[in-house]
Design a protein around this motif. Sequence first.
Motif, PDB file in Angstrom:
ATOM      1  N   ASN A 201       0.831  -1.209   0.000  1.00 31.05           N
ATOM      2  CA  ASN A 201       0.000   0.000   0.000  1.00 31.05           C
ATOM      3  C   ASN A 201       0.862   1.254   0.000  1.00 31.05           C
ATOM      4  OD1 ASN A 201      -2.296  -1.720   0.384  1.00 31.05           O
ATOM      5  ND2 ASN A 201      -1.628  -1.888   2.509  1.00 31.05           N
ATOM      6  N   PHE A 202       1.142   1.764  -1.160  1.00 27.84           N
ATOM      7  CA  PHE A 202       1.818   3.069  -1.175  1.00 27.84           C
ATOM      8  C   PHE A 202       1.133   4.044  -2.127  1.00 27.84           C
ATOM      9  CE2 PHE A 202       3.881   1.423  -4.918  1.00 27.84           C
ATOM     10  CZ  PHE A 202       4.259   2.528  -5.656  1.00 27.84           C
ATOM     11  N   GLU A 203       0.119   3.575  -2.814  1.00 27.86           N
ATOM     12  CA  GLU A 203      -0.604   4.473  -3.717  1.00 27.86           C
ATOM     13  C   GLU A 203      -1.876   4.940  -3.029  1.00 27.86           C
ATOM     14  OE1 GLU A 203      -1.126   2.964  -7.664  1.00 27.86           O
ATOM     15  OE2 GLU A 203       0.866   2.075  -7.666  1.00 27.86           O
TER      16      GLU A 203
ATOM     17  N   MET B  30       2.822   5.557   5.710  1.00 31.02           N
ATOM     18  CA  MET B  30       3.389   4.365   5.050  1.00 31.02           C
ATOM     19  C   MET B  30       3.602   3.237   6.066  1.00 31.02           C
ATOM     20  SD  MET B  30       3.868   4.289   1.815  1.00 31.02           S
ATOM     21  CE  MET B  30       5.152   3.109   1.491  1.00 31.02           C
ATOM     22  N   ILE B  31       4.060   3.617   7.263  1.00 34.96           N
ATOM     23  CA  ILE B  31       4.279   2.604   8.318  1.00 34.96           C
ATOM     24  C   ILE B  31       2.935   1.998   8.720  1.00 34.96           C
ATOM     25  CG2 ILE B  31       5.030   2.279  10.722  1.00 34.96           C
ATOM     26  CD1 ILE B  31       7.172   4.475  10.119  1.00 34.96           C
ATOM     27  N   LYS B  32       1.896   2.867   8.817  1.00 35.69           N
ATOM     28  CA  LYS B  32       0.561   2.361   9.191  1.00 35.69           C
ATOM     29  C   LYS B  32       0.020   1.445   8.104  1.00 35.69           C
ATOM     30  CE  LYS B  32      -1.200   6.242  11.687  1.00 35.69           C
ATOM     31  NZ  LYS B  32      -2.141   7.348  11.547  1.00 35.69           N
ATOM     32  N   ALA B  33       0.213   1.839   6.843  1.00 35.93           N
ATOM     33  CA  ALA B  33      -0.380   1.093   5.727  1.00 35.93           C
ATOM     34  C   ALA B  33       0.330  -0.230   5.441  1.00 35.93           C
ATOM     35  CB  ALA B  33      -0.360   1.962   4.468  1.00 35.93           C
ATOM     36  N   ASN B  34       1.604  -0.332   5.826  1.00 32.94           N
ATOM     37  CA  ASN B  34       2.370  -1.569   5.557  1.00 32.94           C
ATOM     38  C   ASN B  34       2.920  -2.104   6.870  1.00 32.94           C
ATOM     39  OD1 ASN B  34       2.587  -1.545   2.427  1.00 32.94           O
ATOM     40  ND2 ASN B  34       3.048   0.534   3.086  1.00 32.94           N
TER      41      ASN B  34
ATOM     42  N   ASP C  93      10.383   5.480  18.943  1.00 29.67           N
ATOM     43  CA  ASP C  93      10.933   6.229  17.798  1.00 29.67           C
ATOM     44  C   ASP C  93      11.832   5.329  16.952  1.00 29.67           C
ATOM     45  OD1 ASP C  93       9.682   8.465  18.614  1.00 29.67           O
ATOM     46  OD2 ASP C  93      11.425   9.375  19.575  1.00 29.67           O
ATOM     47  N   ALA C  94      12.663   4.534  17.648  1.00 32.14           N
ATOM     48  CA  ALA C  94      13.613   3.659  16.941  1.00 32.14           C
ATOM     49  C   ALA C  94      12.866   2.604  16.123  1.00 32.14           C
ATOM     50  CB  ALA C  94      14.560   2.994  17.930  1.00 32.14           C
ATOM     51  N   ILE C  95      11.764   2.079  16.678  1.00 31.39           N
ATOM     52  CA  ILE C  95      10.981   1.068  15.936  1.00 31.39           C
ATOM     53  C   ILE C  95      10.421   1.690  14.663  1.00 31.39           C
ATOM     54  CG2 ILE C  95       8.859  -0.325  16.007  1.00 31.39           C
ATOM     55  CD1 ILE C  95       9.459  -0.809  19.006  1.00 31.39           C
ATOM     56  N   LEU C  96       9.868   2.913  14.794  1.00 31.56           N
ATOM     57  CA  LEU C  96       9.296   3.591  13.611  1.00 31.56           C
ATOM     58  C   LEU C  96      10.383   3.843  12.568  1.00 31.56           C
ATOM     59  CD1 LEU C  96       6.846   6.121  15.296  1.00 31.56           C
ATOM     60  CD2 LEU C  96       6.282   4.001  14.132  1.00 31.56           C
ATOM     61  N   GLN C  97      11.549   4.295  13.038  1.00 28.27           N
ATOM     62  CA  GLN C  97      12.655   4.551  12.095  1.00 28.27           C
ATOM     63  C   GLN C  97      13.075   3.262  11.392  1.00 28.27           C
ATOM     64  OE1 GLN C  97      16.251   6.688  12.953  1.00 28.27           O
ATOM     65  NE2 GLN C  97      15.174   8.082  14.316  1.00 28.27           N
TER      66      GLN C  97
ATOM     67  N   ILE D 150      11.098  -0.120   4.673  1.00 31.13           N
ATOM     68  CA  ILE D 150      10.181   0.222   3.570  1.00 31.13           C
ATOM     69  C   ILE D 150      10.966   0.928   2.469  1.00 31.13           C
ATOM     70  CG2 ILE D 150       8.227   1.721   2.933  1.00 31.13           C
ATOM     71  CD1 ILE D 150       7.094   1.178   5.765  1.00 31.13           C
ATOM     72  N   ARG D 151      11.789   1.888   2.900  1.00 28.92           N
ATOM     73  CA  ARG D 151      12.567   2.669   1.940  1.00 28.92           C
ATOM     74  C   ARG D 151      13.529   1.779   1.148  1.00 28.92           C
ATOM     75  NH1 ARG D 151      16.361   7.018   4.615  1.00 28.92           N
ATOM     76  NH2 ARG D 151      17.616   5.160   4.906  1.00 28.92           N
ATOM     77  N   GLU D 152      14.242   0.897   1.873  1.00 30.62           N
ATOM     78  CA  GLU D 152      15.179  -0.007   1.191  1.00 30.62           C
ATOM     79  C   GLU D 152      14.466  -0.860   0.154  1.00 30.62           C
ATOM     80  OE1 GLU D 152      18.583  -0.214   1.589  1.00 30.62           O
ATOM     81  OE2 GLU D 152      18.245   1.611   2.741  1.00 30.62           O
ATOM     82  N   LYS D 153      13.303  -1.348   0.553  1.00 27.20           N
ATOM     83  CA  LYS D 153      12.548  -2.234  -0.343  1.00 27.20           C
ATOM     84  C   LYS D 153      12.082  -1.479  -1.590  1.00 27.20           C
ATOM     85  CE  LYS D 153      10.552  -6.102  -1.364  1.00 27.20           C
ATOM     86  NZ  LYS D 153      11.388  -7.124  -1.959  1.00 27.20           N
ATOM     87  N   MET D 154      11.623  -0.231  -1.384  1.00 32.13           N
ATOM     88  CA  MET D 154      11.154   0.552  -2.539  1.00 32.13           C
ATOM     89  C   MET D 154      12.318   0.913  -3.467  1.00 32.13           C
ATOM     90  SD  MET D 154       8.059   2.892  -1.111  1.00 32.13           S
ATOM     91  CE  MET D 154       7.532   3.391  -2.726  1.00 32.13           C
TER      92      MET D 154
END
Lengths: 98, 423
Positions: free
Chosen positions: B119-121, B289-293, B338-342, B348-352
């Motif tokens: 889910n990123f769109e 993005m974190i919520k959606a994935n 905070d660390a978990i969210l990061q 997510i970023r690496e995968k994209m």
Amino acid sequence: MKTILVKPLITEKNTLLQETLNQYSFEVGIKSNKIEIKRAVEKKFNVRVSNVRTLVLKGKKKSQMTRKGRFEGYRADRKKAIVTLHKEDKIELLGNIE
Amino acid sequence: MDLKLNDLENSKKELIAELSYEELVPHFDKAIEKYRKKSNIPGFRKGKAPLNMIKKLYGEGIEYSSLEDIANDVFVKYIIDNKMDLMSKASITDMDYKPKEKLTFKVEFEIMPEIKIENFEGLELKKTKYIIDDSRVEDEIQYHRLRNATNEIDGVALDDNYIITVDLQNLDENGNIIIGQSQKDLRIYLGNDNIFPEFKEGFKGIKEGEVRIIDSKNAEGGDKKVQVTCTKVEKVVLPELNEDFFKIITNKEDIKTEEEFRAEIRNEIQKIYDGISDRKLDNDTVNEMIKANDIPAPERYIDVILNGMIEDYKRQFPKQQLPKDFSVEDFKKEKRVDAILQAKWYLIREKMIEDFKITAEEEDYLKIAEENAGRYNIPADKLIEAYKENEDVKMKILNDKVLDMILKKAKIEEVEEEVKKED
């Protein structure tokens, strides 16, 4: 009772003799003779001895300094026997290893 | 050899292995051979003692001490054969060896979680459009005028447009001086909104050399008296709003009128708030993005991020030394969320980046180099070479590109917010 077999001699050289010539070295009682050694080995290890060679290792000269002066003496002489076994016989000096 | 893989929480796994004695023998022989080379036994040169002699003398001990190496070999082979991406050091949690029978052991480890960005769109986001109010512009101009003001010695502070220099001394309830509770040569601008009201009132009309006693409150809320001795009174003379002043503030020659100056100040404030709006939108995008994935955050990643946070925190102190009462455990506990969210965002970023083959191109580096060339006074073509070597710059470019990609496909609603005079 006279001690005949004192201890087996396990060294790199003797191990080589065991592997190549089926000869085993023992330290034996200083007064024991070849016949006694042969019998002792055959009885203890249940093998056939085909030859025994012996030699006497002379004790080293040792000196010690004390308050009363210098004491000199010798370590005891030892006798070594090299026993050749029948080619089909073998001694496990280290016991059976699984 | 019997191998079984169990799933634990998040991306943690457990490998249970069972090896028969026949499978262990080659490993033991290898260990004994290794030991033989180091052995020093009377009657033999170093490393020349026969293998079965070593086996007889030390075999059992060598077997036990080689169990960990065997577990390690089996585990490494399993990871390579199954093409697993190991994230942390594996740890043996249980080991049981029954001599001449079998070896059983358990290894716990963490692998890179399998990530699917589904889910990123069409993310629903709000972008704040800040409207700069006249009061905010006026406040900014006043700030600049104060910073460029000149002071004239005067005898009495008639209004807020004065700076007074005072000595303060705390008194007890009987009006006696409390030793050790005084401040000397304190310069106070009377127009400062942060002055306590009782002091503001008490300073009104104060003259040079005058001594006043002001009733105030201490930190616990109790009554206290403060003796104020005024040693100097200066009138603040604000600069005129003319071309010279406009040039000093804006560093531009072509600003001639007050309207142009106000427009320029408004423009500068707008730029700052546009930046705030962009950063807020980026943060919201990351959170959405974190919520959606739903992605599990590997413990190793979290730990690396927390250690990075400690290093950043360290830099705030002289000689980069943490205070004596600093507790790493408490800090990590506090910053864990905070660390978990990061960690989740990094994954997510690496995968994209991997899925969409996003790369940092020459023009991306050039854009950043041109933006910063003026700031550092270094030509852009020299800066670009340094940037290409810098991993942080590369990650920033990739991060921005990923965010751009998400934002292009998001539904963004613009929300207006007025920016008034700062409190």
